[in-house]
Design a protein around this motif. Sequence first.
Motif, PDB file in Angstrom:
ATOM      1  N   PRO A  17       0.818  -1.218   0.000  1.00 17.40           N
ATOM      2  CA  PRO A  17       0.000   0.000   0.000  1.00 17.40           C
ATOM      3  C   PRO A  17       0.850   1.265   0.000  1.00 17.40           C
ATOM      4  N   ARG A  18       2.035   1.203   0.604  1.00 14.94           N
ATOM      5  CA  ARG A  18       2.887   2.396   0.633  1.00 14.94           C
ATOM      6  C   ARG A  18       3.386   2.741  -0.763  1.00 14.94           C
ATOM      7  N   ALA A  19       3.848   1.713  -1.486  1.00 14.06           N
ATOM      8  CA  ALA A  19       4.321   1.969  -2.849  1.00 14.06           C
ATOM      9  C   ALA A  19       3.177   2.520  -3.691  1.00 14.06           C
ATOM     10  N   TRP A  20       2.001   1.967  -3.490  1.00 10.55           N
ATOM     11  CA  TRP A  20       0.828   2.441  -4.239  1.00 10.55           C
ATOM     12  C   TRP A  20       0.526   3.898  -3.905  1.00 10.55           C
ATOM     13  N   LEU A  21       0.547   4.240  -2.611  1.00  8.19           N
ATOM     14  CA  LEU A  21       0.273   5.608  -2.186  1.00  8.19           C
ATOM     15  C   LEU A  21       1.242   6.597  -2.826  1.00  8.19           C
ATOM     16  N   TYR A  22       2.536   6.301  -2.764  1.00  7.20           N
ATOM     17  CA  TYR A  22       3.516   7.244  -3.294  1.00  7.20           C
ATOM     18  C   TYR A  22       3.516   7.272  -4.817  1.00  7.20           C
ATOM     19  N   THR A  23       3.084   6.174  -5.436  1.00  9.98           N
ATOM     20  CA  THR A  23       2.930   6.189  -6.890  1.00  9.98           C
ATOM     21  C   THR A  23       1.760   7.088  -7.272  1.00  9.98           C
ATOM     22  N   VAL A  24       0.679   6.996  -6.517  1.00  9.99           N
ATOM     23  CA  VAL A  24      -0.455   7.903  -6.733  1.00  9.99           C
ATOM     24  C   VAL A  24       0.022   9.356  -6.604  1.00  9.99           C
ATOM     25  N   ALA A  25       0.855   9.616  -5.609  1.00  7.46           N
ATOM     26  CA  ALA A  25       1.370  10.978  -5.395  1.00  7.46           C
ATOM     27  C   ALA A  25       2.224  11.432  -6.576  1.00  7.46           C
ATOM     28  N   ARG A  26       3.080  10.557  -7.060  1.00  5.72           N
ATOM     29  CA  ARG A  26       3.937  10.940  -8.194  1.00  5.72           C
ATOM     30  C   ARG A  26       3.090  11.246  -9.422  1.00  5.72           C
ATOM     31  N   HIS A  27       2.093  10.415  -9.667  1.00 12.01           N
ATOM     32  CA  HIS A  27       1.223  10.650 -10.826  1.00 12.01           C
ATOM     33  C   HIS A  27       0.422  11.938 -10.661  1.00 12.01           C
ATOM     34  N   ALA A  28      -0.016  12.195  -9.446  1.00 13.96           N
ATOM     35  CA  ALA A  28      -0.800  13.420  -9.210  1.00 13.96           C
ATOM     36  C   ALA A  28       0.063  14.650  -9.458  1.00 13.96           C
ATOM     37  N   ALA A  29       1.320  14.613  -9.048  1.00 10.56           N
ATOM     38  CA  ALA A  29       2.219  15.746  -9.279  1.00 10.56           C
ATOM     39  C   ALA A  29       2.458  15.939 -10.771  1.00 10.56           C
ATOM     40  N   ALA A  30       2.645  14.840 -11.469  1.00 11.90           N
ATOM     41  CA  ALA A  30       2.893  14.930 -12.916  1.00 11.90           C
ATOM     42  C   ALA A  30       1.650  15.460 -13.636  1.00 11.90           C
ATOM     43  N   ARG A  31       0.488  14.987 -13.188  1.00 10.66           N
ATOM     44  CA  ARG A  31      -0.765  15.390 -13.825  1.00 10.66           C
ATOM     45  C   ARG A  31      -1.000  16.898 -13.641  1.00 10.66           C
ATOM     46  N   ARG A  32      -0.585  17.396 -12.507  1.00 10.54           N
ATOM     47  CA  ARG A  32      -0.812  18.802 -12.182  1.00 10.54           C
ATOM     48  C   ARG A  32      -0.186  19.723 -13.219  1.00 10.54           C
ATOM     49  N   PHE A  33       0.975  19.328 -13.709  1.00  8.37           N
ATOM     50  CA  PHE A  33       1.694  20.213 -14.627  1.00  8.37           C
ATOM     51  C   PHE A  33       1.966  19.532 -15.961  1.00  8.37           C
ATOM     52  N   ARG A  34       1.058  18.648 -16.337  1.00 10.05           N
ATOM     53  CA  ARG A  34       1.223  17.954 -17.611  1.00 10.05           C
ATOM     54  C   ARG A  34       1.314  18.971 -18.739  1.00 10.05           C
ATOM     55  N   GLY A  35       2.299  18.757 -19.599  1.00 10.59           N
ATOM     56  CA  GLY A  35       2.431  19.632 -20.767  1.00 10.59           C
ATOM     57  C   GLY A  35       3.294  20.851 -20.502  1.00 10.59           C
ATOM     58  N   GLN A  36       3.639  21.060 -19.251  1.00 12.43           N
ATOM     59  CA  GLN A  36       4.502  22.208 -18.948  1.00 12.43           C
ATOM     60  C   GLN A  36       5.922  21.699 -18.746  1.00 12.43           C
ATOM     61  N   ARG A  37       6.681  21.755 -19.799  1.00 11.55           N
ATOM     62  CA  ARG A  37       8.044  21.244 -19.735  1.00 11.55           C
ATOM     63  C   ARG A  37       8.846  21.995 -18.660  1.00 11.55           C
ATOM     64  N   ASP A  38       9.572  21.275 -17.894  1.00  9.85           N
ATOM     65  CA  ASP A  38      10.424  21.837 -16.833  1.00  9.85           C
ATOM     66  C   ASP A  38       9.648  22.430 -15.674  1.00  9.85           C
ATOM     67  N   ALA A  39       8.322  22.308 -15.732  1.00 14.35           N
ATOM     68  CA  ALA A  39       7.543  22.955 -14.678  1.00 14.35           C
ATOM     69  C   ALA A  39       7.888  22.422 -13.301  1.00 14.35           C
ATOM     70  N   LEU A  40       8.293  21.173 -13.250  1.00 15.64           N
ATOM     71  CA  LEU A  40       8.545  20.580 -11.948  1.00 15.64           C
ATOM     72  C   LEU A  40       9.986  20.753 -11.485  1.00 15.64           C
ATOM     73  N   VAL A  41      10.801  21.400 -12.309  1.00 14.04           N
ATOM     74  CA  VAL A  41      12.184  21.637 -11.901  1.00 14.04           C
ATOM     75  C   VAL A  41      12.290  23.087 -11.447  1.00 14.04           C
ATOM     76  N   PRO A  42      12.730  23.334 -10.238  1.00 13.43           N
ATOM     77  CA  PRO A  42      12.830  24.711  -9.767  1.00 13.43           C
ATOM     78  C   PRO A  42      13.683  25.551 -10.710  1.00 13.43           C
ATOM     79  N   ALA A  43      13.268  26.783 -10.924  1.00 14.36           N
ATOM     80  CA  ALA A  43      13.947  27.651 -11.886  1.00 14.36           C
ATOM     81  C   ALA A  43      15.437  27.769 -11.583  1.00 14.36           C
ATOM     82  N   HIS A  44      15.764  27.885 -10.321  1.00 13.58           N
ATOM     83  CA  HIS A  44      17.163  28.102  -9.987  1.00 13.58           C
ATOM     84  C   HIS A  44      18.007  26.855 -10.195  1.00 13.58           C
ATOM     85  N   ARG A  45      17.359  25.735 -10.498  1.00 14.95           N
ATOM     86  CA  ARG A  45      18.137  24.513 -10.655  1.00 14.95           C
ATOM     87  C   ARG A  45      18.152  24.006 -12.081  1.00 14.95           C
ATOM     88  N   ARG A  46      17.385  24.649 -12.983  1.00 16.46           N
ATOM     89  CA  ARG A  46      17.257  24.074 -14.321  1.00 16.46           C
ATOM     90  C   ARG A  46      18.595  23.970 -15.035  1.00 16.46           C
TER      91      ARG A  46
END
Lengths: 229, 93
Positions: free
Chosen positions: A73-102
């Motif tokens: 269940p833990r792996a499932w929970l964190y996989t759900v979290a990873r997918h939710a984060a990706a879904r949030r910014f789908r189509g926005q390239r680099d959106a999940l990488v902080p600007a100062h680190r790109r």
Amino acid sequence: MSVDEDHALLAAVQAGEPRAFATYVRKHEAGVRRFLRTLLGDHQADVDDVAQEVFLQVFRAARQGETSMPTSPRAWLYTVARHAAARRFRGQRDALVPAHRRDVDDATFRHLSETPPLLALGIAAGWGTETPEDVLTTRERQQALRSALQRLPEASQQVLLVRDVLGLSGDEAAEVLGLHLAAQKSRLHRARLQLAAALREVLHAETPGAADRAGLSTALSPQPSPEST
Amino acid sequence: MSHPRPAPVDDEQQVAGLWCREVLAMLSDYVDGTLSPAARANVEAHVQACANCARFGTSFATVVADIRALGATPSDDVDTFTAGVMALIDSPS
């Protein structure tokens, strides 16, 4: 035991006891929010929104009985979290990488590329350096460690978080991060060496001469301390 | 043909069939307990005879122990967050 507890709580939700879910949320909110912080980069303001989405999705799945399937269940929970984060910014390239680190992700370690990477990481982490053992307090160590963690590439932070902080197994972490087990192991080892190197930098910055105080206990081979000061 | 290996430290040595850099590569497996018994014994034999690997291995194991000790303690606002999730669950969708 923890896995059994998760199964029991989710089974209770499925059986029509939604209040059991509050216990489940309390148990996992810190880990999920922390994981999302490493995933969401500049979008820290969205962490709690996405975390709520994650738990809502888990609740709905549990209520519908979908959680009887995952062995972890833990792996499932964190996989759900990873997918939710990706879904949030789908189509926005680099959106999940902080600007100062790109432009600088991994740059901290790029200068070491002339030597074999693992060896280079080891050297950066103090391998091959003769230094006296010294002792920092637990609190000092943990403060330095948190600062060091922040300096690492996101991928390294993520694997350290799921494996060492949250305590997921290698198989669970590989599933959550979408990696093969061997790749997960390799990433974890490199991340630990990066962390040790970053810790040296933090300690150097804070207390010149204290960079090698990260070696503190006798975890591997008990030996009489050659010096006490 | 074997590749030449750079010597990062003057005193790198081969002990128990392992070079120091090979021990370096195995440290995570060692602290995670995923080495075979034979490999584990070789690492321990090497570390007992090699001051560099004993020192660095101890340091590495301590860093791993420290990050594990960070754990995931409940957030300061755990009550507020949990209440927010439960309110969403209770609200008609």
